[in-house]
Write a protein that holds these residues in place. Structure first.
Motif, PDB file in Angstrom:
ATOM      1  N   LEU A 181       4.317  -8.627  16.266  1.00  0.00           N
ATOM      2  CA  LEU A 181       4.469  -9.188  14.927  1.00  0.00           C
ATOM      3  C   LEU A 181       4.978  -8.148  13.934  1.00  0.00           C
ATOM      4  N   VAL A 182       4.555  -6.910  14.095  1.00  0.00           N
ATOM      5  CA  VAL A 182       5.087  -5.827  13.261  1.00  0.00           C
ATOM      6  C   VAL A 182       6.593  -5.721  13.439  1.00  0.00           C
ATOM      7  N   ASN A 183       7.050  -5.765  14.693  1.00  0.00           N
ATOM      8  CA  ASN A 183       8.480  -5.628  14.975  1.00  0.00           C
ATOM      9  C   ASN A 183       9.289  -6.833  14.509  1.00  0.00           C
ATOM     10  N   GLU A 184       8.640  -7.991  14.357  1.00  0.00           N
ATOM     11  CA  GLU A 184       9.326  -9.185  13.865  1.00  0.00           C
ATOM     12  C   GLU A 184       9.402  -9.208  12.333  1.00  0.00           C
ATOM     13  N   ASN A 185       8.575  -8.391  11.679  1.00  0.00           N
ATOM     14  CA  ASN A 185       8.513  -8.409  10.208  1.00  0.00           C
ATOM     15  C   ASN A 185       8.596  -6.998   9.625  1.00  0.00           C
ATOM     16  N   PRO A 186       9.631  -6.236   9.994  1.00  0.00           N
ATOM     17  CA  PRO A 186       9.684  -4.830   9.565  1.00  0.00           C
ATOM     18  C   PRO A 186       9.761  -4.662   8.050  1.00  0.00           C
ATOM     19  N   ASP A 187      10.414  -5.595   7.353  1.00  0.00           N
ATOM     20  CA  ASP A 187      10.562  -5.443   5.906  1.00  0.00           C
ATOM     21  C   ASP A 187       9.217  -5.496   5.184  1.00  0.00           C
ATOM     22  N   LEU A 188       8.368  -6.475   5.562  1.00  0.00           N
ATOM     23  CA  LEU A 188       7.083  -6.607   4.889  1.00  0.00           C
ATOM     24  C   LEU A 188       6.088  -5.550   5.354  1.00  0.00           C
ATOM     25  N   VAL A 189       6.208  -5.116   6.597  1.00  0.00           N
ATOM     26  CA  VAL A 189       5.335  -4.039   7.082  1.00  0.00           C
ATOM     27  C   VAL A 189       5.672  -2.718   6.381  1.00  0.00           C
ATOM     28  N   LYS A 190       6.973  -2.499   6.112  1.00  0.00           N
ATOM     29  CA  LYS A 190       7.359  -1.297   5.368  1.00  0.00           C
ATOM     30  C   LYS A 190       6.818  -1.340   3.941  1.00  0.00           C
ATOM     31  N   ALA A 191       6.781  -2.553   3.366  1.00  0.00           N
ATOM     32  CA  ALA A 191       6.258  -2.697   2.009  1.00  0.00           C
ATOM     33  C   ALA A 191       4.761  -2.405   1.969  1.00  0.00           C
ATOM     34  N   ASP A 192       4.023  -2.825   2.989  1.00  0.00           N
ATOM     35  CA  ASP A 192       2.600  -2.510   3.109  1.00  0.00           C
ATOM     36  C   ASP A 192       2.218  -2.650   4.580  1.00  0.00           C
ATOM     37  N   HIS A 193       1.735  -1.550   5.159  1.00  0.00           N
ATOM     38  CA  HIS A 193       1.447  -1.546   6.600  1.00  0.00           C
ATOM     39  C   HIS A 193       0.338  -2.523   6.981  1.00  0.00           C
ATOM     40  N   ARG A 194      -0.407  -3.003   5.988  1.00  0.00           N
ATOM     41  CA  ARG A 194      -1.490  -3.949   6.280  1.00  0.00           C
ATOM     42  C   ARG A 194      -1.002  -5.393   6.387  1.00  0.00           C
ATOM     43  N   TYR A 195       0.303  -5.605   6.295  1.00  0.00           N
ATOM     44  CA  TYR A 195       0.828  -6.973   6.435  1.00  0.00           C
ATOM     45  C   TYR A 195       0.342  -7.598   7.745  1.00  0.00           C
ATOM     46  N   VAL A 196       0.368  -6.815   8.842  1.00  0.00           N
ATOM     47  CA  VAL A 196      -0.171  -7.274  10.124  1.00  0.00           C
ATOM     48  C   VAL A 196      -1.263  -6.307  10.542  1.00  0.00           C
ATOM     49  N   MET A 197      -2.448  -6.841  10.888  1.00  0.00           N
ATOM     50  CA  MET A 197      -3.531  -5.974  11.340  1.00  0.00           C
ATOM     51  C   MET A 197      -4.297  -6.641  12.471  1.00  0.00           C
ATOM     52  N   ARG A 198      -4.843  -5.797  13.329  1.00  0.00           N
ATOM     53  CA  ARG A 198      -5.744  -6.287  14.386  1.00  0.00           C
ATOM     54  C   ARG A 198      -7.173  -6.117  13.892  1.00  0.00           C
ATOM     55  N   ILE A 199      -7.927  -7.212  13.916  1.00  0.00           N
ATOM     56  CA  ILE A 199      -9.340  -7.164  13.552  1.00  0.00           C
ATOM     57  C   ILE A 199     -10.151  -7.605  14.767  1.00  0.00           C
ATOM     58  N   THR A 200     -10.649  -6.619  15.511  1.00  0.00           N
ATOM     59  CA  THR A 200     -11.441  -6.874  16.721  1.00  0.00           C
ATOM     60  C   THR A 200     -12.666  -5.978  16.694  1.00  0.00           C
ATOM     61  N   GLY A 201     -13.596  -6.266  17.584  1.00  0.00           N
ATOM     62  CA  GLY A 201     -14.878  -5.578  17.566  1.00  0.00           C
ATOM     63  C   GLY A 201     -14.810  -4.091  17.780  1.00  0.00           C
ATOM     64  N   ASP A 202     -13.746  -3.611  18.418  1.00  0.00           N
ATOM     65  CA  ASP A 202     -13.669  -2.187  18.762  1.00  0.00           C
ATOM     66  C   ASP A 202     -12.954  -1.372  17.697  1.00  0.00           C
ATOM     67  N   ASN A 203     -12.411  -2.026  16.658  1.00  0.00           N
ATOM     68  CA  ASN A 203     -11.513  -1.340  15.743  1.00  0.00           C
ATOM     69  C   ASN A 203     -12.126  -1.267  14.347  1.00  0.00           C
ATOM     70  N   GLU A 204     -12.621  -0.089  13.979  1.00  0.00           N
ATOM     71  CA  GLU A 204     -13.310   0.076  12.698  1.00  0.00           C
ATOM     72  C   GLU A 204     -12.364  -0.115  11.522  1.00  0.00           C
ATOM     73  N   ILE A 205     -11.135   0.392  11.635  1.00  0.00           N
ATOM     74  CA  ILE A 205     -10.177   0.264  10.532  1.00  0.00           C
ATOM     75  C   ILE A 205      -9.881  -1.211  10.264  1.00  0.00           C
ATOM     76  N   GLY A 206      -9.674  -1.978  11.343  1.00  0.00           N
ATOM     77  CA  GLY A 206      -9.411  -3.403  11.186  1.00  0.00           C
ATOM     78  C   GLY A 206     -10.592  -4.136  10.588  1.00  0.00           C
ATOM     79  N   LYS A 207     -11.805  -3.818  11.067  1.00  0.00           N
ATOM     80  CA  LYS A 207     -12.992  -4.516  10.567  1.00  0.00           C
ATOM     81  C   LYS A 207     -13.224  -4.244   9.079  1.00  0.00           C
ATOM     82  N   LYS A 208     -12.838  -3.047   8.626  1.00  0.00           N
ATOM     83  CA  LYS A 208     -12.991  -2.737   7.211  1.00  0.00           C
ATOM     84  C   LYS A 208     -12.076  -3.590   6.340  1.00  0.00           C
ATOM     85  N   GLU A 209     -11.006  -4.140   6.954  1.00  0.00           N
ATOM     86  CA  GLU A 209     -10.077  -4.989   6.197  1.00  0.00           C
ATOM     87  C   GLU A 209     -10.468  -6.461   6.221  1.00  0.00           C
ATOM     88  N   LEU A 210     -11.548  -6.791   6.942  1.00  0.00           N
ATOM     89  CA  LEU A 210     -11.946  -8.194   7.061  1.00  0.00           C
ATOM     90  C   LEU A 210     -12.271  -8.799   5.698  1.00  0.00           C
TER      91      LEU A 210
END
Length: 815
Positions: A441-470
């Motif tokens: 999804l990042v590679n399909e939306n490079p313009d919006l990801v460049k504008a803010d890297h949080r445009y696409v994020m993984r939020i799963t149990g093992d990922n603290e950075i993602g969970k903080k964005e929940l």
């Protein structure tokens, strides 16, 4: 003064019914409400736009106290009989769970009394014979079994009010009152089934508040199995308990509070020393609320069920959106049949929940399966085992890179055509799949990801950075993240009010899990424009919509005899762990993922990157990455879309399996069996658009039908064409026919210009534009004067509306 027969229904209410109620002792300020809309009106989706259907509205609802509704009164004008409103009133009373039903035309009252055990159910009353609040309250208490002083005190205890004017919705009121009444009569196991997004926690809060405030329950425990649920409860409605409330954490027990919030896993463990709930005496709590009781506490041999058995003297209320019923797992067996059920379908029909569109996308490898050609190797150079791989294998056993990329491309294409900033949840097979989908999804939306890297994020149990964005994803005011990929963590406990797209790229065999996932999109937030949501289905998971039990009442599968011993062997004494328990961080006690195990195949799904179930200290995640040999990764595979279509649903929420035009013809002819009947009704109706709205409410998908025929065809012609095989005219053709007859020359210059402009609006958009007063506020009508000036030019509002009706008759003269 007008004669009674000439009075409007509202006049009858004002001059006869309201005075009769007040004379009987009903206080207008606190004991009855007039013209009460108790639903919001179903939301209909028309392209990207939405419109609401009619809200259900009672003429009067009578209350003994603000929290005790008792009666509905339906009014009619004096051209009708006294009892002509009774059937409608009975329908409303059934919905609102009220025992007393009245109908009136201003001459007297027809009274239907559901509490009667002997004698007639319906009687006639003179205007001065309307029963007083005390008379109905005495009947009500006897009918409900609330005659003891304590039971009456519990029932009469007021709701909590924060001064905002917020009142429980009708279904919340029913759930609250039925629960209070059941506990007052000694029932100690209660199950409430309420669809996701209908306010279970608010309902629980009002139950707890009323029981606590009345003194009936002094110490209350609210149990959940995720930190997110505890946090939402503490910061949400329960915050009003202030310093009377505490959260049990870090194995600390303070017995000086009255309201306790706790995680199951914070109270119990596999070793006796971890079972801190035993630091409380067995009778410490007298009320326990079990949130999401379809999960950890549903299984008999669960360690978590042992907590409920330990506090068996307490009244226990289970809350769930999805009762879990299998031969091994039952919360109905423990709590009993639901005391009240408010379903997803009811919520959508009432307009409290968002409706959904479903778009199913199927690829060649999904339908035909994929078989490696001779000598095909994976990305590591190992030869791929020769067999046919299908949807059940993809991303669990075999990963096709091109398939992941195509799913990401189709999701991105949808958002580009809808709204690229629409909050989106992509449900994946496991954590590994969620990470690969994030990258695609990042590679399909490079313009919006460049504008803010949080445009696409993984939020799963093992990922603290993602969970903080929940929390940011949930917060309507936060722009990012927009698209999140997940596996299990976001299936429940996520109050995503503005989520507008649910993507299913996971094999879902569990009805419980399916309902929970769909529930992530059902919340409405009108302030932020969230009125409906779309489901993109890449795994045929929406076949579950066709299941007869999708939105029905739970069926008890597991039956027991009265003499059966419900205490499982070894429960609480080193018995087997509950397979349905979550993945837990043993350092923090935090739930990091929650497998939903329904059968062997789904259990296998959990043994990849999500599995083993306990996160070890210092491990850096819930599980180490799987060895490369666990999954087969292949690329250079031809993957293409074979099928993409929007599914259509009838008024009962079931998929329409026949051709759309055939279904519409059947529905229209149920309302109007012949063309003549339809034409007669059409010509006799002042507001033509109302007929179309009524047909839509009866299940005719007018907007979708028009898209399948032609957007230029008048809706009148569309119905005649589909149902009665009449040749259709476009709106422009109908307008040109009127112009040829020089119809507009009968009006003066100013009125003619207005009608010509309105006619062009009709030709462009349809009848709704012609009949709406709002159209007078847009160009080019604004060039002809203000709405007041335009209407005055016709001699007033009545004559203006008459001119519109005559124009409509002229448009359809040829019909």
């Amino acid at each position: 003064m007008l004669a009674k027969k000439e009075m409007s229904e509202r006049d009858i209410c004002t001059k006869f019914i309201t005075p009769a109620l007040e004379q009987a002792g009903w206080n207008k300020l606190s004991q009855f409400l007039e013209e009460v809309s108790f639903t919001d009106g179903k939301i209909y989706v028309k392209g990207k736009l939405t419109a609401r259907g009619k809200a259900k509205r009672a003429d009067y609802i009578l209350y003994y106290k603000p929290n005790i509704p008792m009666a509905v009164v339906e009014a009619k004008d004096n051209k009708h009989s006294v009892s002509s409103g009774m059937q409608q009133a009975m329908d409303y009373a059934a919905i609102l769970d009220l025992p007393f039903v009245f109908s009136s035309n201003g001459d007297g009252f027809a009274f239907h009394d559901k509490t009667v055990t002997e004698g007639p159910l319906e009687t006639s009353l003179a205007l001065d014979e309307f029963p007083s609040p005390e008379v109905l309250w005495a009947k009500y208490k006897k009918y409900k079994g609330l005659e003891s002083p304590l039971a009456a005190k519990m029932a009469e205890q007021a709701y909590y009010s924060d001064g905002s004017g917020r009142r429980p919705r009708y279904y919340q009121q029913i759930a609250i009152n039925r629960t209070i009444e059941a506990i007052a009569k000694g029932q100690d196991r209660i199950l409430l089934v309420m669809a996701t997004g209908t306010g279970k926690t608010y309902t629980a809060f009002q139950i707890v508040h009323r029981l606590w405030k009345s003194g009936a329950k002094k110490r209350i425990l609210f149990l959940a199995d995720r930190n997110a649920l505890i946090d939402q409860t503490r910061r949400g409605d329960f915050k009003h308990f202030k310093d009377k409330m505490t959260v049990v954490q870090n194995h600390q027990v303070d017995k000086s509070y009255e309201i306790y919030l706790a995680l199951y896993q914070g109270l119990s463990g596999s070793e006796e020393a971890s079972n801190i709930y035993k630091q409380f005496s067995e009778d410490f709590f007298d009320l326990i609320i079990v949130d999401e009781c379809h999960r950890g506490s549903a299984r008999e041999d669960s360690n978590w069920r042992e907590i409920l058995r330990y506090f068996k003297k307490a009244s226990q209320i289970g809350l769930t959106a999805t009762p879990r019923e299998t031969t091994e797992v039952s919360n109905i067996e423990y709590f009993g049949d639901p005391l009240y059920t408010y379903s997803l379908k009811q919520g959508i029909d009432d307009g409290f929940l968002a409706p959904y569109k479903v778009v199913r996308i199927g690829m060649n490898v999904d339908f035909d399966g994929w078989r490696p050609e001779a000598g095909k190797t994976d990305v590591h150079g190992q030869e791929v085992v020769d067999q046919i791989y299908n949807l059940k294998d993809f991303d669990r056993k075999l990963v096709i890179e091109e398939r992941t990329q195509l799913v990401a491309r189709k999701v991105s294409e949808f958002l580009k055509g809808f709204n690229r900033l629409a909050k989106t949840i992509v449900f994946c097979v496991d954590i590994d799949h969620a990470e690969r989908m994030r990258k695609a999804l990042v590679n399909e939306n490079p313009d919006l990801v460049k504008a803010d890297h949080r445009y696409v994020m993984r939020i799963t149990g093992d990922n603290e950075i993602g969970k903080k964005e929940l929390d940011n994803f949930i917060d309507p005011e936060q722009k990012y993240p927009v698209i999140v990929t997940t596996s299990e963590l976001m299936t429940t406990g996520v109050d995503a009010q503005t989520c507008q797209l649910i993507v299913l790229d996971s094999n879902i065999n569990s009805m419980t899990k399916f309902k929970q996932i769909i529930g992530r999109g059902t919340r409405i937030n009108e302030e932020y424009g969230k009125m409906f949501f779309t489901i993109l289905d890449f795994r045929q998971a929406t076949n579950l919509f066709a299941d007869p039990d999708f939105d029905g009442d739970p069926i008890r599968i597991k039956e027991v005899d009265e003499d059966d011993d419900l205490e499982p062997e070894g429960a609480g004494e080193g018995g087997e762990e509950d397979d349905d328990q979550p993945v837990i961080d043993i350092e923090t006690g935090e739930v990091v993922d929650f497998p939903e195990v329904e059968d062997e195949e789904e259990e296998d799904d959990q043994l990849g990157p999500d599995g083993p179930r306990i996160r070890q200290p210092g491990g850096g995640g819930p599980n180490p990455p799987p060895p490369p040999a666990y999954k087969i990764y292949v690329n250079n595979v031809d993957v293409s879309v074979l099928m993409e279509r929007e599914m259509h649903f009838d008024q009962h929420g079931k998929p329409i399996t026949v051709k759309l035009t055939d279904y519409a013809r059947q529905q229209i002819k149920e309302q109007f069996p012949t063309l003549e009947e339809f034409l007669t009704t059409w010509q006799a109706t002042d507001r033509k658009a109302a007929i179309l709205q009524e047909l839509e409410e009866q299940g005719v998908p007018v907007e979708k039908l028009q898209a399948s025929v032609s957007h230029d065809v008048d809706l009148f012609d569309l119905i005649c064409h589909v149902a009665y095989d009449q040749p259709p005219l476009t709106r422009k053709e109908r307008l040109n026919n009127v112009k040829k007859r020089n119809y507009f020359t009968k009006y003066g210059d100013q009125a003619r210009k207005v009608l010509e402009a309105l006619s062009e609006k009709y030709a462009d958009k349809g009848l709704e534009e012609l009949e709406s007063m709002e159209v007078l506020k847009v160009y080019p009508l604004t060039q002809l004067g203000s709405p007041v000036e335009i209407v005055k030019g016709f001699g007033g509002k009545t004559k203006y509306q008459q001119a519109i009706q005559e124009l409509e008759q002229e448009l359809y003269r040829s019909a």
